[in-house]
Design a protein around this motif. Structure first.
Motif, PDB file in Angstrom:
ATOM      1  N   LEU A   1       0.846  -1.189   0.000  1.00  0.00           N
ATOM      2  CA  LEU A   1       0.000   0.000   0.000  1.00  0.00           C
ATOM      3  C   LEU A   1       0.883   1.241   0.000  1.00  0.00           C
ATOM      4  N   THR A   2       0.357   2.334  -0.486  1.00  0.00           N
ATOM      5  CA  THR A   2       1.090   3.599  -0.450  1.00  0.00           C
ATOM      6  C   THR A   2       0.913   4.259   0.915  1.00  0.00           C
TER       7      THR A   2
ATOM      8  N   TRP B   1      -0.236   7.202   1.385  1.00  0.00           N
ATOM      9  CA  TRP B   1      -1.541   7.867   1.371  1.00  0.00           C
ATOM     10  C   TRP B   1      -2.657   6.887   1.708  1.00  0.00           C
ATOM     11  N   GLU B   2      -2.586   5.656   1.182  1.00  0.00           N
ATOM     12  CA  GLU B   2      -3.618   4.660   1.458  1.00  0.00           C
ATOM     13  C   GLU B   2      -3.620   4.265   2.938  1.00  0.00           C
ATOM     14  N   HIS B   3      -2.438   4.214   3.541  1.00  0.00           N
ATOM     15  CA  HIS B   3      -2.370   3.941   4.984  1.00  0.00           C
ATOM     16  C   HIS B   3      -3.096   5.040   5.774  1.00  0.00           C
TER      17      HIS B   3
ATOM     18  N   TYR C   1      -5.333   7.181   4.768  1.00  0.00           N
ATOM     19  CA  TYR C   1      -6.771   7.182   4.477  1.00  0.00           C
ATOM     20  C   TYR C   1      -7.474   6.111   5.309  1.00  0.00           C
ATOM     21  N   PHE C   2      -6.876   4.918   5.350  1.00  0.00           N
ATOM     22  CA  PHE C   2      -7.474   3.803   6.092  1.00  0.00           C
ATOM     23  C   PHE C   2      -7.587   4.129   7.577  1.00  0.00           C
TER      24      PHE C   2
ATOM     25  N   ASP D   1       2.905   9.150  -1.995  1.00  0.00           N
ATOM     26  CA  ASP D   1       2.244   8.400  -3.059  1.00  0.00           C
ATOM     27  C   ASP D   1       3.039   7.180  -3.512  1.00  0.00           C
TER      28      ASP D   1
END
Length: 548
Positions: free
Chosen positions: A313-314, A316-318, A320-321, A351
């Motif tokens: 995962l990026t 940013w995805e961390h 967001y989660f 990113d």
């Protein structure tokens, strides 16, 4: 814990409901005919009710989540498949050979295996299939042989068995939890007779209730393990500690001193063997930390020693989660994540896949996750490990901002510079106990051994002669380092600092030395002194190498 069980059971209803929907959609006759669909749904629901408390009971025997996961799969597989085979094969052979003894064996095993929820589920589904085959055959002769699955001689005994098992396992778990909390104050004290006066005063302050400004409170916190010889080993011994709002408290100690064990108890990863960890709510009430985790008014941020990140995962995805987990509205997630990246200088990497991150960048992302939601308590386990000096400054600034907002910060670190820069108070742990507590300056004043005097002489090659003169002026002074025209001495604390400065000023006036500096014993030297003093099995070389 009770909230966790309720959440798991509610979560289990989702796959159970999906299974019922699939069965109904494909119109599997054995499981949908007449009352069979309701029986199938009840089997799935009661299986979860009986199995989840059972798994909770087994969790107390494991210390590793990996071992527990593999063991759970093995236990469920063996107790499910093996019991079904042991009952199915005698029934099948008896149906072919008409041997009454095998039928009796089948009946005995069927009742004996009712203690396993896995058997109850599998046997119930197989019984529905068998009865449907029998019904289809008899129907061709005009005979209605359908038997209601809720009858006691059908699947009723399975329903009752799983309901009883679930209730027993649940009550047993609740009783064990209650006993563990009730016995926290009944354990024999492990306190040494020569406990440090500051540590004793901190303990007395907490036990006497002078904790109005404290956000995090530890009352006689203890954790013990048993080794292969069944001998009890204490990793944490009766820690009493209160951390105030806006305070950064540092825990120092060698590897294995008990710092990470305290963090694991504070985050609920492991349960204390005795004592309690409490959090003060916004209303001023003290609640157990395990109860506080389900309290919406209390937010805890945690940066573990090992980064809990997904390499695929990026960054940013961390963010967001974890923002979603914290309940941050979707329209504000981008703003919150961007602000955290800016504070920790993480914007250039946000990113990219985490698998491409360096150790320091992963630490920054872990800290950013811990800071989501403006936590009231922030637990940082060696946060600056692997960071470059520039990144450390961003980290220190972010921690100070949290402190200014009233956050109580608990920090472990092997960097004495970091502790002196951030910590308002710190404690040094040795063998699971606090050996000293106070501000960095207070600890240096109490446990420091003299002063470090550095001299720059006017000429090279006169160091040996000058050394004799210096030792005459300061009896007991020892030469620590000599390099060209630079001399470094250790001077006893018995000599007044004012006298040292007066003598050195006179030497400088006489042009004997070019300049000088006088410094107090460093925090690192005090740390080494206390660690070696209280653990004779550890050498200074091992301390410098970070070995236990």
């Amino acid at each position: 814990m009770a909230a966790g069980r309720r959440n798991l059971k509610a979560l289990y209803l989702v796959p159970a409901s999906l299974c019922v929907c699939v069965i109904a959609s494909f119109q599997l006759t054995a499981f949908t005919f007449r009352e069979n669909l309701a029986a199938s749904a009840l089997l799935l629901i009661l299986f979860g009710y009986a199995t989840i408390p059972w798994m909770y009971l087994l969790s107390g025997f494991f210390t590793s989540s990996d071992v527990a996961f593999v063991s759970y799969i093995s236990i469920n597989f063996v107790s499910g498949v093996s019991t079904l085979l042991l009952t199915f094969l005698p029934r099948l052979i008896a149906g072919i050979s008409k041997m009454e003894s095998l039928t009796q064996i089948h009946d005995i095993l069927k009742w004996a295996f009712l203690v396993f929820p896995q058997f109850c589920l599998g046997h119930g589904l197989m019984e529905l299939a068998f009865r449907q085959v029998k019904y289809d055959v008899n129907e061709s002769f005009g005979i209605d042989s359908y038997i209601n699955p809720f009858q006691l001689d059908s699947l009723g005994c399975l329903f009752i068995s799983m309901a009883i098992e679930g209730s027993i396992f649940l009550m047993l778990r609740l009783v064990l939890n209650g006993l563990s909390f009730d016995t926290h104050g009944q354990n024999t004290s492990l306190l040494p007779n020569d406990e440090d006066i500051d540590v004793e005063l901190e303990r007395k302050r907490l036990l006497e209730g002078m904790t109005a400004n404290d956000k995090l409170l530890l009352y006689n916190l203890r954790k013990s393990y048993k080794n292969v010889k069944n001998k009890r080993f204490f990793a944490v011994k009766d820690i009493c500690l209160g951390i105030q709002r806006g305070e950064c408290f540092g825990l120092l100690g060698l590897n294995g001193a008990g710092k990470s064990t305290i963090f694991k108890m504070l985050t609920g990863e492991i349960h204390p063997s005795a004592g309690q960890a409490m959090i003060r709510t916004c209303k001023g009430d003290e609640v157990r930390i395990f109860s506080a985790m389900s309290n919406e008014d209390i937010t805890i941020g945690y940066c573990p020693q090992k980064d809990a990140l997904n390499n695929f995962l990026t960054g940013w995805e961390h963010l967001y989660f974890y923002c979603k987990l914290r309940g941050i509205p979707k329209k504000r997630i981008h703003k919150v994540s961007g602000a955290l990246c800016s504070r920790l200088n993480l914007t250039d990497h946000i990113d990219k896949l985490v698998g491409t991150y360096s150790k320091g960048t992963k630490r920054k992302l872990s800290i950013a996750i811990a800071l989501i939601g403006r936590p009231q308590i922030l637990l940082l386990d060696e946060p600056s490990s692997g960071m470059d000096p520039c990144s450390k400054r961003y980290l220190w600034k972010a921690i100070r901002e949290e402190m200014d907002g009233g956050c109580a910060v608990v920090l472990t670190s092997h960097s004495m510079e970091e502790c002196e820069a951030l910590c308002t108070r710190l404690a040094i742990m040795v063998n699971g106990m606090l050996k000293c507590i106070g501000s960095p300056q207070h600890i240096k004043n109490r446990f420091g051994e003299g002063y470090l005097v550095t001299l720059w002489t006017n000429k090279e090659g006169v160091c040996e002669y000058f050394s004799k003169t210096f030792q005459q002026l300061f009896p007991g002074a020892s030469l620590k380092k000599m390099h060209q025209s630079v001399l470094e001495y250790h001077v006893s604390q018995d000599i007044c600092i004012e006298k040292i400065v007066q003598i050195l000023d006179a030497m400088k006036t006489k042009n004997d030395i070019k300049s000088y500096s006088v410094t107090q014993t460093t925090l690192e030297q005090v740390f080494i002194q206390l660690a070696t003093q209280h653990d004779e099995n550890i050498s200074e070389d091992e301390i410098f190498n970070g070995l236990p």
